[in-house]
Each structure stands twice: as structure tokens, then as C-alpha cells.
Design an enzyme around this catalytic site. Sequence first.
Site, PDB file in Angstrom:
ATOM      1  N   SER A 135     -28.212  27.451 -31.921  1.00  0.00           N
ATOM      2  CA  SER A 135     -28.489  28.156 -33.059  1.00  0.00           C
ATOM      3  C   SER A 135     -26.858  28.741 -33.504  1.00  0.00           C
ATOM      4  CB  SER A 135     -29.314  29.292 -32.900  1.00  0.00           C
ATOM      5  OG  SER A 135     -29.506  30.107 -33.840  1.00  0.00           O
ATOM      6  N   LYS A 161     -29.308  24.153 -35.130  1.00  0.00           N
ATOM      7  CA  LYS A 161     -29.825  24.891 -36.031  1.00  0.00           C
ATOM      8  C   LYS A 161     -28.869  25.904 -36.956  1.00  0.00           C
ATOM      9  CE  LYS A 161     -32.741  28.862 -35.068  1.00  0.00           C
ATOM     10  NZ  LYS A 161     -33.814  29.445 -34.319  1.00  0.00           N
ATOM     11  N   LYS A 163     -28.510  29.105 -39.225  1.00  0.00           N
ATOM     12  CA  LYS A 163     -29.040  30.323 -39.553  1.00  0.00           C
ATOM     13  C   LYS A 163     -28.659  30.196 -41.219  1.00  0.00           C
ATOM     14  CE  LYS A 163     -30.734  32.377 -36.250  1.00  0.00           C
ATOM     15  NZ  LYS A 163     -32.106  32.843 -36.323  1.00  0.00           N
ATOM     16  N   ASP A 189     -33.003  28.005 -40.024  1.00  0.00           N
ATOM     17  CA  ASP A 189     -33.737  29.215 -39.710  1.00  0.00           C
ATOM     18  C   ASP A 189     -33.664  30.318 -40.806  1.00  0.00           C
ATOM     19  OD1 ASP A 189     -35.202  31.455 -38.821  1.00  0.00           O
ATOM     20  OD2 ASP A 189     -34.418  31.470 -36.688  1.00  0.00           O
ATOM     21  N   GLU A 214     -37.356  27.016 -40.481  1.00  0.00           N
ATOM     22  CA  GLU A 214     -38.200  28.187 -39.738  1.00  0.00           C
ATOM     23  C   GLU A 214     -38.027  29.501 -40.547  1.00  0.00           C
ATOM     24  OE1 GLU A 214     -36.015  28.471 -35.964  1.00  0.00           O
ATOM     25  OE2 GLU A 214     -36.992  30.254 -35.489  1.00  0.00           O
ATOM     26  N   ASP A 239     -41.954  31.441 -36.397  1.00  0.00           N
ATOM     27  CA  ASP A 239     -41.475  32.111 -35.305  1.00  0.00           C
ATOM     28  C   ASP A 239     -42.039  33.424 -35.290  1.00  0.00           C
ATOM     29  OD1 ASP A 239     -40.011  33.390 -33.750  1.00  0.00           O
ATOM     30  OD2 ASP A 239     -37.891  32.915 -34.609  1.00  0.00           O
ATOM     31  N   LYS A 263     -41.637  32.186 -28.248  1.00  0.00           N
ATOM     32  CA  LYS A 263     -40.754  33.087 -27.563  1.00  0.00           C
ATOM     33  C   LYS A 263     -41.600  34.059 -26.811  1.00  0.00           C
ATOM     34  CE  LYS A 263     -37.120  33.419 -31.301  1.00  0.00           C
ATOM     35  NZ  LYS A 263     -36.750  34.131 -32.307  1.00  0.00           N
ATOM     36  N   GLY A 291     -34.991  31.240 -28.801  1.00  0.00           N
ATOM     37  CA  GLY A 291     -34.142  32.080 -27.962  1.00  0.00           C
ATOM     38  C   GLY A 291     -33.960  33.337 -28.572  1.00  0.00           C
TER      39      GLY A 291
HETATM   40  C1  NPQ Z   1     -34.510  33.312 -33.967  1.00  0.00           C
HETATM   41  N1  NPQ Z   1     -32.792  33.612 -32.179  1.00  0.00           N
HETATM   42  O1  NPQ Z   1     -34.937  32.293 -33.697  1.00  0.00           O
HETATM   43  C2  NPQ Z   1     -33.337  34.125 -33.080  1.00  0.00           C
HETATM   44  C3  NPQ Z   1     -33.218  35.443 -33.414  1.00  0.00           C
HETATM   45  C4  NPQ Z   1     -32.026  36.434 -33.050  1.00  0.00           C
HETATM   46  C5  NPQ Z   1     -30.979  32.064 -30.959  1.00  0.00           C
HETATM   47  O2  NPQ Z   1     -31.371  32.295 -33.351  1.00  0.00           O
HETATM   48  C6  NPQ Z   1     -29.014  39.312 -30.408  1.00  0.00           C
HETATM   49  C7  NPQ Z   1     -30.165  39.504 -29.899  1.00  0.00           C
HETATM   50  C8  NPQ Z   1     -28.985  38.356 -31.710  1.00  0.00           C
HETATM   51  C9  NPQ Z   1     -31.154  38.466 -30.248  1.00  0.00           C
HETATM   52  C10 NPQ Z   1     -29.932  36.958 -33.293  1.00  0.00           C
HETATM   53  C11 NPQ Z   1     -31.552  32.580 -32.325  1.00  0.00           C
HETATM   54  C12 NPQ Z   1     -29.896  37.833 -32.067  1.00  0.00           C
HETATM   55  C13 NPQ Z   1     -31.389  37.823 -31.535  1.00  0.00           C
HETATM   56  C14 NPQ Z   1     -30.903  36.227 -33.768  1.00  0.00           C
HETATM   57  C15 NPQ Z   1     -32.091  37.086 -31.780  1.00  0.00           C
HETATM   58  O3  NPQ Z   1     -34.982  33.806 -34.977  1.00  0.00           O
HETATM   59 MG    MG Z   2     -36.083  32.276 -35.673  1.00  0.00          MG
END
Ligand code: NPQ
Ligand code: MG
Length: 368
Positions: A135, A161, A163, A189, A214, A239, A263, A291
Site C-alpha cells: 500500500s 495499492k 491511496k 483505496d 476500495e 473494507d 481485516k 493490513g
Molecule cells: C487500509 N491500510 O487498507 C489501511 C488503513 C491504514 C495498509 O493501507 C497506521 C496504522 C497507519 C494503521 C494507515 C493500508 C495506517 C493504518 C492506513 C491503517 O485502509
Molecule cells: Mg482500506
Amino acid sequence: MKLTRIELHWVRLPLVAPFQTSFGTEYDREALLVKAVTPDAVGWGECVAMPQPDYSAEYVDGAADALVRFLIPAVGALPTVTAATVGHALTTVKGHPMAKAALEIAILDAQLRQAHMSLAEYLGAVRPAVPAGVSVGIMSSIAELLDAVDGYLAAGYQRIKLKIQPGWDVAPVRAVREHVGDGVAVQVDANGAYTVTDAAHLAKLDPFDLLMIEQPLAEDDLRGHAALARRLRTPICLDESVTSPVRAVEAIESGAAAIINIKPGRVGGYLQARRIHDVCAAHGVPVWVGGMVETGIGRAANVALAALPNFTLVGDVSASDRFFARDITPPVVMRDGWIEVPTGPGIGVEPDEAALKEASVRSEGIDL
Ligand code: NPQ
Ligand code: MG
């Protein structure tokens, strides 16, 4: 199994680089670890709540409070405990899925260590390694984004992925697609940053052959996602919206989700994650493991989950060094784009004493 003690360990790990999403920028990972002690074994779990309620309603100190005041006493009151009965013992406490998940997996880890069985085998894993995906956060320029993507592709990641958020969507996605070419798996996402009135704008992502978009809309807006799906060619993955097996079925049957990100923390544990995996399989809907910037504790357990049969899409399952220079466990590593499923008892890893001490913020123990 008799639980004799539960410990909570607050840790802080610096990130190798800031991680920006539509809800904020993180510079380090503050996490909460749960240690379950029995006469024969100890087990570890990770609570994936963030310090603030940005991703979902839970946050670290709220989760810890729920654990200390309600969840730990509820399992402590059981004459005997196994992981399969933890969920039921906690049903009287509403919400707090991340706190519940951490307690359940710590107990399951202890149980499996005692039984000399791996989490992967317990859950029903069918592959020895899982593909690694990454990500990529929101950056301050497209040049910086392309550099980051190049680095992850060179390292071997099999899927990227990106953001996105309003103001950081069509242009960076176009730039990445033009830069990497047609052969690379790319998805996006939004962490709920759009509204259904952005449908025409989000349709501008359709030409870039994304695997999915996402969580474009708010967590509670299944109807909006279903309406948006009718306006987009890009499949929608949910998600934040998917909090239970019932919700997964609603999302699928309403047309809100074609794909689901699972998750364990968000859904209340690995057993509930498996149930969602199963209902999605029954509906022909593919899933992948999300994650939460986990330490090695949560990361190793997620790798085991990702080895179940219907996890057919590449997850946000990255190596420890994607986020941390020093993990609190021996690092989860990627080789040629793959991460091996742990085969040792339980989750297969435990904290390294020295690394845990270095990351430690504070600890608390509850004797049962
Ligand atoms: C998601 N995760 O899928 C998230 C959300 C996310 C890997 O993109 C610190 C702790 C920072 C948890 C950033 C990924 C974070 C976090 C994003 C979770 O939406
Ligand atoms: Mg997500």
C-alpha cells in the site's frame, strides 16, 4: 485451558517513512500487544486500533480500557477457555472488535503452542507462501510517488495499492499506469473520502485498468456504494463497511461490493475473518487480507490467514521492512515477491525481548 494472567504492552515503532492516507499522516506505529499466560504456554496478539479513531471508531486507549474493564474479566470468569469460546463469552460487550480480536488471538496462540499446531494449519491454510502486495501512501508530488512505486516493484511486490483522496486521484493514477505499463496490478483505496456525488469523477479512473477501488464512500453507506457500482466499470471492494458475516452478505447481495478486504481486527478476530472468507466463497466473491501496519505479531498471523483458499487476490501483506527498520519480532520477509506462511506453533513468531523493550511505552498486567 486456564488463563492465569493477561498483559497489555503499549509499543511505539518509528515508520521508515511517513504514511499518508485520506484520514491523516502517520510517522510511527503506536500499537497495543496482548499477552495471554496459561500454566503451559504464553500467546501473543496485536490490537490494530490506531491512537486516534481515524480509521474506525476504535482507538488504542479505548481498546485497552475495554479490555481491562470488560473483555479480560469476561474471559477470566470462564472456568476454562479455548479460542473457539472466546467470541461467545464476549458477545455481551457491544462493539470493540479490534480489542476482542487481540484477546482472542493471544488466547489462540497460547492454545496452539500448547498443542504444537500452527495457526495456518488450525485455520485451514492451503498454500505454503502468499504473494506480497504493498500500500503506497499519498505523496507530495507525482515524481515522489513514481519513485516509491519503482522501489516497491524492484523489491518484488506483486501488486501496488495507491491511496487516493479528492485532489490526489486521477492524475497520480494516470501517471503510475503510464509509468509502469499494462502488466502491473494496480488498485486504489480512498478510505471513504468521497461521496456518491463524486460518481462521474471516479468514473475517470475507469480507463486505467484498476483491479478495484476500495472503500470510496463512508463506512455506513452500502446503498451509496451499490449506486456507485452501477456508474463505474472498476469493481468496488469494501473494507471499513464490512464488520461481520451478515454485513458481508448484505454488501454482496445489494451490489455494493464485488470484492471484500478482510481485516481480522475490523471484524472481531481470525475466526470471524474465516467465517467472512467462507460466506464470500459461497457467493463467488474473492477476498484479500488487508493490513493495519502491524508489527510482526499481527503480520505473521495475517500471513497464515492469507493462505486460506478464497484469498485469491493479493493482499496488503508486506514485509516488515515496508514499514519498520526494526520490528519487535524477527522480521517478516519477502523473497521474490512471496512471503512464507509460518509453520511454527501458534502464530509462529514471538517478540524479541530487546526489541520489545526498546519499543515499549508502558505495560500493565492483570492476574486472573
Ligand atoms: C487500509 N491500510 O487498507 C489501511 C488503513 C491504514 C495498509 O493501507 C497506521 C496504522 C497507519 C494503521 C494507515 C493500508 C495506517 C493504518 C492506513 C491503517 O485502509
Ligand atoms: Mg482500506
